[in-house]
Design a protein around this motif. Structure first.
Motif, PDB file in Angstrom:
ATOM      1  N   TYR A  89      16.916  42.074  26.339  1.00 11.42           N
ATOM      2  CA  TYR A  89      17.958  42.875  25.601  1.00 11.42           C
ATOM      3  C   TYR A  89      19.170  43.115  26.686  1.00 11.42           C
ATOM      4  N   ASP A  90      18.885  42.896  28.031  1.00 13.50           N
ATOM      5  CA  ASP A  90      19.765  43.350  28.969  1.00 13.50           C
ATOM      6  C   ASP A  90      20.931  42.352  29.245  1.00 13.50           C
ATOM      7  N   PRO A  91      22.187  42.407  28.920  1.00 14.93           N
ATOM      8  CA  PRO A  91      23.286  41.499  29.035  1.00 14.93           C
ATOM      9  C   PRO A  91      23.474  41.305  30.461  1.00 14.93           C
ATOM     10  N   ALA A  92      23.348  41.966  31.541  1.00 12.23           N
ATOM     11  CA  ALA A  92      23.357  41.866  32.782  1.00 12.23           C
ATOM     12  C   ALA A  92      22.478  40.937  33.401  1.00 12.23           C
ATOM     13  N   GLU A  93      21.404  40.733  32.713  1.00 15.93           N
ATOM     14  CA  GLU A  93      20.268  39.766  33.215  1.00 15.93           C
ATOM     15  C   GLU A  93      20.145  38.589  32.332  1.00 15.93           C
ATOM     16  N   GLY A  94      21.329  38.263  31.393  1.00 12.83           N
ATOM     17  CA  GLY A  94      21.278  37.117  30.536  1.00 12.83           C
ATOM     18  C   GLY A  94      20.569  37.497  29.188  1.00 12.83           C
ATOM     19  N   GLY A  95      20.142  38.567  28.941  1.00 13.16           N
ATOM     20  CA  GLY A  95      19.667  39.284  27.602  1.00 13.16           C
ATOM     21  C   GLY A  95      20.748  39.321  26.666  1.00 13.16           C
ATOM     22  N   SER A  96      20.267  39.682  25.476  1.00 10.05           N
ATOM     23  CA  SER A  96      21.178  40.198  24.496  1.00 10.05           C
ATOM     24  C   SER A  96      20.868  41.119  23.499  1.00 10.05           C
TER      25      SER A  96
END
Lengths: 561, 332
Positions: A244-251
């Motif tokens: 879920y972390d956009p900084a690591e490619g999640g969304s």
């Protein structure tokens, strides 16, 4: 004598007081802990879920107290966020969904003429999973309850923003109650599919059983999504993944899709069994068969099907392509068609009946009148440009309370008054019941009708304080007063139920002259439910049985003749 | 024996209770609608064409909804009153009526269809930005910053502002078209915009989910980390003033205090404001340059001269340089 009995059968459903001892429930607690009897499990479900309803209600009153006046400082922001999270979670996961399972557990086997659920031990397991989930979640009040709302949107619920254990407690609550519901749903499905009485074809299945069947299918389809969602959240929080972390490619959008893929069907999981209760209660007190049995059953299935395809209407304000918004708008609007069919059929059931105003009927009618408003405001929210103004405001809060409180809870209360004699052998007090109904109805509308305007006036959800612009101060005060009236109304029913356990008039097997098989046996039913299971010949087996008894009493005795 | 005594019917208490409930509801409605507060019935509007069009769409649906509501509740209450239990009355044992059932299914579908058609007619006007008015702020050609032309007005010109949600404030950046991101006008708390001019917003977040919402200026746009959301508004000439709103997505403990303000000023005032901000940024930049030059001189001197001399000479520090652009207090 026989003739006068026959006329009372069709006209006056006054409880025939059968003067015998009502068997007392066992006080041996080991019996309760180890029971696999669906009736005892049903009772335990109902007691536990109504207890959680009380807790969730107190939380709601605290929230309303905080919002009674602008710029209130009664609660601090942290406590407030914890309260809204606990209120929402409790009501959804620990009250409305399992209370339907409680009624289902008690009455599905009785209504279909079975002696127990298909898997009695799994049935016990699903109850204890629910109890464990509730215990895990409420244990968090001793350290840090979650502060992220019942939807626990990421990134707020991620470790960066809420590092303490509250969110973890919430995750385990979802997992435990989820496993419980899943096991219970499979059990319901198998029971209804395989254990119906001889002659009970699908087209003679009581409507309540139809809705429990649909409830089960929806749970089986939707629960894996939330189980996946919270598992990903758990690994994000503790094992270094980045779903879920956009900084690591999640969304963060992934969470919302998974959550609402479960969360929207959940709404129907909560109200469909309520529809079922209404479909049982209305014909009894209108002294008429249900109008359009097949249409109601079919619309139940249609709602369930459409309900699985509308989840993103909770996400109209997120960055999503227009085509997605349009699809979810259209599919959401379509739901109003089968819902309309249901409402018209219920009114058709009342039409040209002889309506007997007993408490179960009052709650059922209260449900009808109230749920209609919730359904109509749902159309406003389905239209996404309008939703851009209404989303996450008190308009939405009002809408879903009209559906879940005015809808599901009124139906549950109707079911409680209707089935209490079957479960305990005693009637609930009519006078207290009526007082409770009117207090609840007035309190409910005072609380939630004005919340539409609070939302239209620009007040978002989940804020602990607000400035007194527009008429927000006045509107909120009215809403808070209503909430306390509502609370008093609910309290009256609680007192009524507890008092009637000991002091209620003895009900006899069939106090309402009802149509379904659960009234064929004693109240409360013996351990194996039925001495003999009758053959079912129509959708109203008890009516056939009474007609048969009447025929036999009237016809001259062939032996003596 | 009089049977009617034993027949449960609408008791006097129930009639009294329902009458008082209706009276209470009417009283409350009068009390509330009395102040003629528009937002009692419909969402706020009046600051932007898209908010007005949402209001119109809402009102159309409201009319349909009220008709349905009155019809259905009317039928319900009529049935309850007309067919209440009376001595001698017999319920009609009717199981259904296929034609009637098909009829109301078709009726419900027709209503949904009408609402759908109205929505699709209104939709483009709400979603797609209008052109700026002729007497709006003249947007320099370099200001087209939205990458997707579908998010721009038909003539491709809008004042594009970057809205960034942060716990618990909004940051506004006014990109000026050049590649130097250091010299963009930046503001916290209050977005200053010209009237008569289409303003498009790129809504982002740098921490948790927020939602940008000024009720009178049209709908919400969620700020989600990793995504850019879009919305627009155009405040008409003559409606200068302050428009406020709240963050609409739970964003943490201070969520309630995450307010948003838009100050609309005339295009002429906006030109001046923008020039002032630019000048302030340049002044700040010059101040920082001076400070760095002074520091470099000091370093040189302390290397050359005696090392025991403390190097901290009174030089203007960046914080004392008037920094109009970034200090929220300076904008009030």
């Amino acid at each position: 004598m026989a003739v006068s009995t026959a006329s009372t059968l069709t006209q006056t459903p006054i409880p025939q007081v059968v003067a015998h001892e009502v068997p007392r429930p066992t006080r041996n607690w080991v019996d309760w802990l180890t029971t696999t009897d669906h009736k005892k499990i049903g009772i335990m479900y109902l007691v536990l879920t109504f207890a959680f309803f009380g807790v969730g209600g107190v939380e709601a009153l605290l929230i309303r107290l905080q919002l009674a006046v602008p710029d209130n400082t009664l609660l601090d922001f942290k406590t407030y966020n914890q309260l809204i999270t606990m209120h929402g979670t409790t009501m959804v996961f620990l009250f409305v969904v399992p209370v339907m399972a409680g009624f289902g557990n008690y009455f599905v086997p009785l209504m279909i003429g079975a002696r127990d659920m298909a898997f009695p031990k799994l049935n016990a397991l699903s109850f204890w999973m629910l109890a464990a989930g509730g215990a895990v979640f409420y244990a968090s009040i001793f350290f840090n309850p979650p502060e992220c709302g019942w939807t626990c949107y990421v990134p707020l619920s991620s470790k960066d923003y809420l590092p303490n254990g509250g969110v973890d407690a919430w995750i385990f609550l979802v997992h435990l109650t989820g496993i419980g519901s899943l096991v219970g749903s499979v059990n319901f499905y198998v029971t209804i599919a395989n254990m119906r009485a001889p002659g009970m074809t699908w087209s003679r299945l009581p409507l309540f059983c139809w809705t429990i069947l649909t409830y089960s299918v929806l749970l089986i389809l939707a629960l894996p999504a939330i189980a996946a969602a919270v598992t990903l959240l758990l690994t994000d929080r503790h094992f270094g993944t980045n779903f879920y972390d956009p900084a690591e490619g999640g969304s963060p959008l992934l969470w919302q899709h998974l959550f609402w893929f479960f969360g929207h069907p959940e709404v129907y999981i909560m109200v469909l069994p309520g529809f079922g209760i209404i479909s049982e209660v209305l014909p009894i007190f209108a002294r008429k068969p249900i109008f359009g049995y097949k249409a109601i059953a079919a619309s139940t299935l249609t709602i369930a099907f459409l309900g699985l395809m509308v989840w993103a209407h909770h996400m109209f304000t997120t960055p999503s392509p227009s085509v997605v918004l349009v699809f979810f708008m259209v599919s959401s609007m379509l739901i109003s068609i089968p819902t309309g069919i249901k409402i018209f059929s219920w009114i058709g059931t009342l039409w040209r009946g002889t309506i007997v105003f007993r408490t179960p009927l009052l709650f059922a009618v209260g449900f009808l009148g109230t749920f209609l408003i919730g359904g109509i405001t749902g159309v406003f929210l389905a239209i996404y440009p309008v939703d851009w103004q209404l989303h996450d405001t008190y308009f939405v809060v009002a809408h879903f309370h009209y559906v879940l409180m005015g809808g599901a809870v009124f139906a549950v209360f109707s079911g409680l008054y209707y089935w209490f004699p079957k479960m305990t052998g005693r009637m609930m007090d009519e006078k207290l019941g009526k007082i409770s109904f009117w207090t609840m109805l007035i309190g409910f509308h005072t609380t939630f009708l004005v919340q539409h305007s609070i939302g239209l006036d620009g007040m978002p959800r989940r804020i602990p304080e607000y400035a007194d612009v527009g008429h927000l101060g006045l509107y909120n005060l009215i809403s808070t007063i209503g909430a306390f009236i509502l609370g008093v109304g609910i309290l009256v029913t609680a007192i009524n139920a507890l008092r009637s356990l000991k002091h209620g008039p003895v009900a006899g097997p069939d106090p309402w002259k009802a149509n379904t098989l659960e009234w064929f046996t004693q109240s409360p039913p013996p351990k194996n439910n039925f001495d003999a299971v009758p053959r079912v010949r129509s959708v109203e087996p008890m009516k056939d049985i009474r007609a048969e008894i009447e025929r036999r009493t009237n016809e001259p005795d062939p032996v003596s003749a | 024996m009089r049977r009617s005594n034993r027949i449960p019917h609408l008791s006097r208490a129930a009639v009294l209770a329902s009458a008082s409930a209706i009276a209470l509801a009417v009283l409350l409605t009068l009390l509330l609608a009395g102040p003629a507060h528009a937002s009692f019935w419909a969402p706020q509007h009046g600051g932007s064409p898209n908010a007005d069009r949402i209001h119109t769409l809402y009102s159309i649906i409201m009319v349909i909804a009220v008709i349905i509501f009155v019809a259905v509740e009317g039928a319900l209450f009529y049935a309850l009153w007309k067919f209440r239990m009376r001595p001698g009355a017999k319920a009609e044992q009717l199981h259904g009526n296929t034609r009637l059932e098909i009829g109301w299914t078709a009726g419900a579908a027709a209503i949904v269809l009408v609402i759908g058609i109205v929505t699709f007619i209104m939709l483009p006007g709400i979603r797609n930005p209008d052109d700026s008015d002729a007497d709006g702020w003249q947007i320099p050609a370099s200001y087209q910053t939205a990458k997707d032309p579908g998010l721009l007005p038909p003539n491709g010109k809008s004042l594009n502002i970057d809205v960034n949600g942060q716990q618990y404030a909004w940051r506004f950046v006014y990109p000026d078209g050049d590649n130097d991101r250091q010299n963009n006008v930046t503001a916290y708390e209050e977005m200053v915009v010209p009237t008569g001019t289409t303003v498009t917003l790129d809504v982002r977040s740098s921490d948790v989910a927020h939602s940008w919402w000024i009720p009178k200026l049209g709908g919400k746009a969620d700020a989600l980390p990793g995504y850019t959301n879009h919305t627009w508004f155009k405040i008409p000439r003559g409606k200068e003033g302050v428009y406020t709103g709240n963050c609409a997505e739970l964003c943490g403990r201070n969520h309630a205090n995450m307010t948003a303000r838009v100050r609309a000023i005339t295009p002429e005032q906006f030109t001046q404001w923008l020039a002032r901000q630019k000048a302030a940024i340049e002044a700040a930049g010059r101040g920082a340059q001076q400070y760095r030059a002074q520091q470099a001189q000091n370093d040189q001197r302390s290397q050359q001269g005696d090392a025991s001399q403390p190097s901290g000479e009174p030089v203007p520090s960046p914080s004392t340089v008037p920094n109009d652009a970034t200090s929220p207090a300076a904008q009030r």
